[in-house]
Design a protein around this motif. Sequence first.
Motif, PDB file in Angstrom:
ATOM      1  N   ALA A  76       0.816  -1.216   0.000  1.00 45.54           N
ATOM      2  CA  ALA A  76       0.000   0.000   0.000  1.00 45.54           C
ATOM      3  C   ALA A  76       0.850   1.267   0.000  1.00 45.54           C
ATOM      4  O   ALA A  76       0.483   2.279  -0.606  1.00 45.54           O
ATOM      5  CB  ALA A  76      -0.936  -0.010   1.211  1.00 45.54           C
ATOM      6  N   GLU A  77       2.018   1.220   0.664  1.00 37.30           N
ATOM      7  CA  GLU A  77       2.867   2.426   0.742  1.00 37.30           C
ATOM      8  C   GLU A  77       3.385   2.867  -0.626  1.00 37.30           C
ATOM      9  O   GLU A  77       3.772   4.030  -0.807  1.00 37.30           O
ATOM     10  CB  GLU A  77       4.069   2.158   1.655  1.00 37.30           C
ATOM     11  CG  GLU A  77       3.712   1.902   3.105  1.00 37.30           C
ATOM     12  CD  GLU A  77       3.567   0.414   3.403  1.00 37.30           C
ATOM     13  OE1 GLU A  77       3.720   0.045   4.579  1.00 37.30           O
ATOM     14  OE2 GLU A  77       3.305  -0.368   2.463  1.00 37.30           O
ATOM     15  N   LEU A  78       3.414   1.949  -1.594  1.00 34.06           N
ATOM     16  CA  LEU A  78       3.964   2.271  -2.910  1.00 34.06           C
ATOM     17  C   LEU A  78       2.924   2.227  -4.024  1.00 34.06           C
ATOM     18  O   LEU A  78       3.219   2.590  -5.164  1.00 34.06           O
ATOM     19  CB  LEU A  78       5.089   1.283  -3.258  1.00 34.06           C
ATOM     20  CG  LEU A  78       6.248   1.177  -2.267  1.00 34.06           C
ATOM     21  CD1 LEU A  78       7.229   0.097  -2.710  1.00 34.06           C
ATOM     22  CD2 LEU A  78       6.955   2.514  -2.110  1.00 34.06           C
ATOM     23  N   ALA A  79       1.724   1.806  -3.704  1.00 38.17           N
ATOM     24  CA  ALA A  79       0.728   1.507  -4.741  1.00 38.17           C
ATOM     25  C   ALA A  79       0.279   2.731  -5.522  1.00 38.17           C
ATOM     26  O   ALA A  79      -0.109   2.617  -6.698  1.00 38.17           O
ATOM     27  CB  ALA A  79      -0.477   0.820  -4.098  1.00 38.17           C
ATOM     28  N   ALA A  80       0.300   3.913  -4.919  1.00 37.59           N
ATOM     29  CA  ALA A  80      -0.204   5.118  -5.598  1.00 37.59           C
ATOM     30  C   ALA A  80       0.880   5.882  -6.345  1.00 37.59           C
ATOM     31  O   ALA A  80       0.618   6.945  -6.914  1.00 37.59           O
ATOM     32  CB  ALA A  80      -0.874   6.038  -4.569  1.00 37.59           C
ATOM     33  N   ALA A  81       2.087   5.354  -6.374  1.00 44.53           N
ATOM     34  CA  ALA A  81       3.198   6.063  -7.016  1.00 44.53           C
ATOM     35  C   ALA A  81       3.051   6.059  -8.535  1.00 44.53           C
ATOM     36  O   ALA A  81       2.304   5.255  -9.110  1.00 44.53           O
ATOM     37  CB  ALA A  81       4.525   5.429  -6.621  1.00 44.53           C
ATOM     38  N   SER A  82       3.770   6.945  -9.174  1.00 43.97           N
ATOM     39  CA  SER A  82       3.816   6.979 -10.638  1.00 43.97           C
ATOM     40  C   SER A  82       5.267   7.129 -11.074  1.00 43.97           C
ATOM     41  O   SER A  82       6.125   7.544 -10.301  1.00 43.97           O
ATOM     42  CB  SER A  82       2.976   8.140 -11.181  1.00 43.97           C
ATOM     43  OG  SER A  82       3.469   9.379 -10.694  1.00 43.97           O
ATOM     44  N   GLY A  83       5.537   6.775 -12.317  1.00 44.99           N
ATOM     45  CA  GLY A  83       6.885   6.934 -12.859  1.00 44.99           C
ATOM     46  C   GLY A  83       7.847   5.826 -12.505  1.00 44.99           C
ATOM     47  O   GLY A  83       9.063   5.993 -12.636  1.00 44.99           O
TER      48      GLY A  83
END
Length: 451
Positions: free
Chosen positions: A405-412
């Motif tokens: 969850a800590e990384l799921a919304a990242a982009s790029g």
Amino acid sequence: MMNFEKRIGPDFGGDGPEYPVSGAVPEWYRDAKLGFFIHWGLYSVPAWAIQHGPGVHIPTEDAYAYHQYAEWYGNTVRIAGSPTWIRHQEVYGTGTSYEDLADLWRAEAFDADALVSELVGAGAKYIIPTTKHHDGFALWDTVTSGFNAARRGPRRDLIGELHDATRRRGARFGVYYSGALDWHTGDFPAIESDTDLFRFRRNDEQYSRYAAAQLDELVERFAPDVLWNDIDWPDGGKGHDEFAVAALLRRYFAAVPEGVVNDRWGVPYHGFLTREYTHIEDVQDAVWESTRGLGYSFGYNQAEGPEQSLSGTDLIRLFVDVVSKNGNLLINTGPRADGTIPDLQLAAMRQLGDFLRVNGGAIYATRPWIRAGEGQGTPRAYTSSASGTHVHVLDPVTGVVELPAELAAASGARWAGTEAAEIVAGADGTATVAVPEALRGDAVATLTVPA
């Protein structure tokens, strides 16, 4: 394997010697991540220990008679009836002692620049050869004893050559030194238990002065970035004297302010912790170093084959796991007696170097993430740097990796050496990423998720 940081030596009742500031580990060491041990010495002539590995069970009471380390040959050969004792008589005859092997060692193919180039090519940022192992044979041109490689056997200053080659390649140089064990200087019986390891050794002032003189000589000649002591220090050298370990360490840090030491001194001081052939479960607060051979021995053991040795894939995955837990890996190469690296070791080392040329940005100069990995799903490990969180997929053939969850919304996000990654959101706040086909056959595939 035993740990050494809890051995604190004599109790001086609150009036102990003055040590340097405890726990100082320089940033260069934390950034380096990968070092190479070189275990090479008289034991490389017989280059033999009983095979260990899958399916082999050695009872605890026989652990020393059936020792897995070829560099312990000088002890194991003295245990009557041991496999090493039997084989030594078959190969060398009953009249040849271990120390006689000094006159059989030639190191005829040794090229320090070639050997160091292989280690640096494999990704090493520091190199630590054994300067004197437990057998007492010094590999540099020491004035303290004639039992050394400059006056017998190879008749070369092997440590001097390795030092110069390492500095030429821009890597850090360290020295391994066996402080409390020196079978050449004593007449104790063979060690046959962990208790014997600390019982059958010299602790007197004369030997303490001898060990101190050798270590001072190594520091003065080579200004080593790492001072790696093994199996404690003689108790006679743990006091307030100028030949005692506290004074030795003060002199070392005065000469090498950015130097670092390990934890095997048997005194209430250490730098990084060492863990030998030991799996660590999660991120450690203290800086530590995992060390092991590519096989079950540090010194070259000609009896070992592929089934006893780490493959390149195994080595890469071990390395990533250690780094994710705040550790460095000090992996060992054990050259043959002639000074060349065995092909089995070279293959794994070169595969590691290939991996790091693509993925090194997610390894070197990183720090642990909030956890080392996950307890379920695709096996993976995490590291962190200014460029983001690095997700190391330890089994890329699965074709997909879950993001927490800590990384799921990242982009790029991007895969090392290839392309941008598409993060697919899941219903539970996590996400998944497909591993590119080109990376699915790799030992580890690395995804960087920007901060």
